[in-house]
Scaffold this motif. Structure first.
Motif, PDB file in Angstrom:
ATOM      1  N   GLY A 145      -5.179  -4.618 -35.494  1.00 30.05           N
ATOM      2  CA  GLY A 145      -5.734  -5.716 -34.731  1.00 30.05           C
ATOM      3  C   GLY A 145      -6.542  -5.209 -33.558  1.00 30.05           C
ATOM      4  N   ILE A 146      -7.327  -6.110 -32.990  1.00 25.04           N
ATOM      5  CA  ILE A 146      -8.138  -5.756 -31.838  1.00 25.04           C
ATOM      6  C   ILE A 146      -7.262  -5.415 -30.642  1.00 25.04           C
ATOM      7  CG2 ILE A 146      -8.360  -8.091 -30.900  1.00 25.04           C
ATOM      8  CD1 ILE A 146     -11.350  -7.421 -30.451  1.00 25.04           C
ATOM      9  N   THR A 147      -5.999  -5.824 -30.694  1.00 28.23           N
ATOM     10  CA  THR A 147      -5.067  -5.512 -29.604  1.00 28.23           C
ATOM     11  C   THR A 147      -4.759  -4.023 -29.526  1.00 28.23           C
ATOM     12  OG1 THR A 147      -3.202  -5.991 -31.075  1.00 28.23           O
ATOM     13  CG2 THR A 147      -3.981  -7.781 -29.673  1.00 28.23           C
ATOM     14  N   GLU A 148      -5.097  -3.280 -30.569  1.00 30.03           N
ATOM     15  CA  GLU A 148      -4.855  -1.838 -30.560  1.00 30.03           C
ATOM     16  C   GLU A 148      -5.916  -1.073 -29.765  1.00 30.03           C
ATOM     17  OE1 GLU A 148      -2.104  -0.374 -31.682  1.00 30.03           O
ATOM     18  OE2 GLU A 148      -1.431  -2.410 -32.113  1.00 30.03           O
ATOM     19  N   ILE A 149      -6.949  -1.775 -29.319  1.00 32.63           N
ATOM     20  CA  ILE A 149      -7.997  -1.114 -28.535  1.00 32.63           C
ATOM     21  C   ILE A 149      -7.474  -0.807 -27.136  1.00 32.63           C
ATOM     22  CG2 ILE A 149     -10.267  -1.423 -27.473  1.00 32.63           C
ATOM     23  CD1 ILE A 149     -11.085  -3.035 -29.923  1.00 32.63           C
ATOM     24  N   LEU A 150      -7.661   0.433 -26.709  1.00 39.58           N
ATOM     25  CA  LEU A 150      -7.199   0.883 -25.401  1.00 39.58           C
ATOM     26  C   LEU A 150      -8.047   0.252 -24.303  1.00 39.58           C
ATOM     27  CD1 LEU A 150      -5.265   2.922 -23.929  1.00 39.58           C
ATOM     28  CD2 LEU A 150      -7.166   4.556 -24.038  1.00 39.58           C
ATOM     29  N   LYS A 151      -7.402  -0.410 -23.366  1.00 42.56           N
ATOM     30  CA  LYS A 151      -8.115  -1.029 -22.248  1.00 42.56           C
ATOM     31  C   LYS A 151      -8.273  -0.015 -21.125  1.00 42.56           C
ATOM     32  CE  LYS A 151      -6.458  -5.712 -23.231  1.00 42.56           C
ATOM     33  NZ  LYS A 151      -5.692  -6.883 -22.710  1.00 42.56           N
ATOM     34  N   THR A 152      -9.492   0.131 -20.652  1.00 43.93           N
ATOM     35  CA  THR A 152      -9.760   1.060 -19.554  1.00 43.93           C
ATOM     36  C   THR A 152     -10.266   0.285 -18.344  1.00 43.93           C
ATOM     37  OG1 THR A 152     -12.004   1.465 -20.379  1.00 43.93           O
ATOM     38  CG2 THR A 152     -10.270   2.972 -21.106  1.00 43.93           C
ATOM     39  N   GLU A 153      -9.798   0.664 -17.169  1.00 43.98           N
ATOM     40  CA  GLU A 153     -10.166  -0.034 -15.947  1.00 43.98           C
ATOM     41  C   GLU A 153     -10.803   0.926 -14.953  1.00 43.98           C
ATOM     42  OE1 GLU A 153      -6.793  -2.060 -14.350  1.00 43.98           O
ATOM     43  OE2 GLU A 153      -6.354  -3.161 -16.210  1.00 43.98           O
ATOM     44  N   GLY A 181       2.002   8.261 -25.898  1.00 43.14           N
ATOM     45  CA  GLY A 181       2.673   8.666 -27.123  1.00 43.14           C
ATOM     46  C   GLY A 181       2.365   7.775 -28.307  1.00 43.14           C
ATOM     47  N   LYS A 182       1.384   6.862 -28.158  1.00 42.00           N
ATOM     48  CA  LYS A 182       1.020   5.955 -29.242  1.00 42.00           C
ATOM     49  C   LYS A 182      -0.410   6.220 -29.709  1.00 42.00           C
ATOM     50  CE  LYS A 182       3.982   2.084 -27.752  1.00 42.00           C
ATOM     51  NZ  LYS A 182       3.981   0.659 -27.319  1.00 42.00           N
ATOM     52  N   VAL A 183      -0.684   5.791 -30.938  1.00 46.17           N
ATOM     53  CA  VAL A 183      -2.040   5.852 -31.473  1.00 46.17           C
ATOM     54  C   VAL A 183      -2.745   4.549 -31.109  1.00 46.17           C
ATOM     55  CG1 VAL A 183      -3.473   5.966 -33.545  1.00 46.17           C
ATOM     56  CG2 VAL A 183      -1.402   7.370 -33.374  1.00 46.17           C
ATOM     57  N   LYS A 184      -3.840   4.670 -30.364  1.00 44.28           N
ATOM     58  CA  LYS A 184      -4.635   3.505 -29.983  1.00 44.28           C
ATOM     59  C   LYS A 184      -6.077   3.732 -30.423  1.00 44.28           C
ATOM     60  CE  LYS A 184      -2.976   0.626 -27.694  1.00 44.28           C
ATOM     61  NZ  LYS A 184      -2.193  -0.596 -28.077  1.00 44.28           N
ATOM     62  N   ILE A 185      -6.931   2.766 -30.132  1.00 43.97           N
ATOM     63  CA  ILE A 185      -8.345   2.857 -30.502  1.00 43.97           C
ATOM     64  C   ILE A 185      -9.185   2.868 -29.234  1.00 43.97           C
ATOM     65  CG2 ILE A 185     -10.262   1.722 -31.694  1.00 43.97           C
ATOM     66  CD1 ILE A 185      -8.090   0.379 -33.490  1.00 43.97           C
ATOM     67  N   LEU A 186     -10.038   3.869 -29.112  1.00 45.67           N
ATOM     68  CA  LEU A 186     -10.941   3.961 -27.969  1.00 45.67           C
ATOM     69  C   LEU A 186     -12.286   3.351 -28.350  1.00 45.67           C
ATOM     70  CD1 LEU A 186     -11.496   5.039 -25.081  1.00 45.67           C
ATOM     71  CD2 LEU A 186     -12.283   7.168 -26.157  1.00 45.67           C
ATOM     72  N   ARG A 187     -12.692   2.333 -27.601  1.00 47.45           N
ATOM     73  CA  ARG A 187     -14.013   1.725 -27.797  1.00 47.45           C
ATOM     74  C   ARG A 187     -14.923   2.228 -26.675  1.00 47.45           C
ATOM     75  NH1 ARG A 187     -14.168  -4.648 -28.095  1.00 47.45           N
ATOM     76  NH2 ARG A 187     -13.029  -4.357 -26.145  1.00 47.45           N
ATOM     77  N   TYR A 188     -16.105   2.723 -27.037  1.00 52.59           N
ATOM     78  CA  TYR A 188     -16.943   3.335 -26.024  1.00 52.59           C
ATOM     79  C   TYR A 188     -18.419   3.177 -26.351  1.00 52.59           C
ATOM     80  CZ  TYR A 188     -17.096   7.151 -29.447  1.00 52.59           C
ATOM     81  OH  TYR A 188     -17.253   7.882 -30.593  1.00 52.59           O
ATOM     82  N   GLY A 189     -19.249   3.473 -25.349  1.00 54.61           N
ATOM     83  CA  GLY A 189     -20.692   3.333 -25.498  1.00 54.61           C
ATOM     84  C   GLY A 189     -21.414   4.666 -25.480  1.00 54.61           C
ATOM     85  N   LYS A 190     -22.697   4.629 -25.121  1.00 50.68           N
ATOM     86  CA  LYS A 190     -23.568   5.792 -25.251  1.00 50.68           C
ATOM     87  C   LYS A 190     -23.176   6.954 -24.343  1.00 50.68           C
ATOM     88  CE  LYS A 190     -27.589   3.158 -26.836  1.00 50.68           C
ATOM     89  NZ  LYS A 190     -28.999   2.767 -26.557  1.00 50.68           N
ATOM     90  N   GLN A 191     -22.598   6.657 -23.165  1.00 43.54           N
ATOM     91  CA  GLN A 191     -22.241   7.747 -22.253  1.00 43.54           C
ATOM     92  C   GLN A 191     -21.160   8.643 -22.858  1.00 43.54           C
ATOM     93  OE1 GLN A 191     -21.212   5.636 -18.646  1.00 43.54           O
ATOM     94  NE2 GLN A 191     -23.334   5.578 -17.939  1.00 43.54           N
TER      95      GLN A 191
END
Length: 276
Positions: free
Chosen positions: A25-33, A129-139
């Protein structure tokens, strides 16, 4: 602990990345602040290494009918026709000045996804300790691409995917630049072992990677057209409903009519995978 990243898997990832420069699910995407640094280890998708990265495009804008934000995955992600992109191009080419100003509200975003093993999430430590999903852009894409096949490849290369002691972490540093977050200060570290990581746990982590192409749902062409009608052109169901045809008597015609119509495989890059 053995090297968990074999050269065959890495070469597959590297080849797919070059080509891309095209049930989680989209909830697996790691939130970065902003103001935080997240430490992760990138993970290959060992079931099909060429799918380690998911390069995608989205459209989004504030609805002109509801005021809410609407967004959709662009079919151009998969090389298919995109009704939203085509409508935007049509308006910019033939629309009035008012139309051209309005259509600028439709934003187009280019992003990537990759699986990561979270070593330190300072905001949400339960992710560690978990597998998450990193969403990122061009940088971040430039930093990762350079580590795989660019100027930093000699120092990093396959080690960015290695869970063993020779592997390297990615430190995702989120800073504020104007009104937007900036990731330019992110970098890969020197080789370091992950606490409590052994061969058995490493294999389990690799096997836990998400199939990234299934994270988002791709709308059909008709659904995208409906989205445009409702949230951009502000048409109602009545506006788009088919009009009943009036019955008219026609004299039979002696003329005949004819109608005519005209209407990659991706070769498997690995016969087998070995991550033990």
């Amino acid at each position: 602990m053995t090297n968990m990243m074999n050269s065959s898997i890495f070469q597959s990832i590297k080849s797919a990345l070059a080509q891309n420069n095209n049930n989680a699910g989209i909830t697996e995407i790691l939130k970065t602040e902003v103001g935080n640094t997240y430490t992760v280890r990138l993970l290959p998708y060992t079931k099909d290494p060429k799918k380690t990265f998911f390069h995608f495009f989205t459209h989004g804008w504030t609805s002109f009918s509801t005021g809410g934000y609407v967004a959709a995955l662009s079919p151009q992600t998969f090389g298919e026709r995109d009704p939203i992109a085509e409508e935007r191009f049509r308006i910019l080419r033939t629309g009035t000045e008012a139309d051209k100003t309005k259509v600028k509200a439709i934003g187009r975003s280019e992003k990537w996804l990759v699986n990561v093993y979270v070593i330190n999430d300072p905001v949400t430590p339960e992710n560690n300790g978990k597998v998450k999903i990193l969403r990122y852009g061009k940088q971040l894409q430039k930093i990762i691409s350079d580590a795989i096949e660019g100027e930093d490849a000699e120092d990093f290369g396959p080690r960015i995917f290695d869970l063993g002691p020779n592997g390297v972490n990615l430190k995702v540093k989120v800073e504020k630049q104007g009104d937007y977050p900036s990731y330019v200060s992110s970098k890969f570290s020197m080789p370091v072992a992950i606490a409590d990581m052994d061969d058995a746990k490493g294999k389990k982590v690799y096997d836990s990677a998400h199939e990234l192409e299934k994270i988002f749902t791709l709308k059909s062409a008709d659904e995208l057209k409906t989205m445009l009608d409702e949230h951009y052109h502000c048409k109602t169901v009545a506006d788009t409903a088919p009009v009943a045809e009036e019955k008219v008597a026609y004299a039979p015609s002696t003329k005949s009519s004819k109608s005519t119509s005209s209407d990659d495989d991706i070769k498997s890059i690995l016969d087998s995978l070995d991550v033990s």
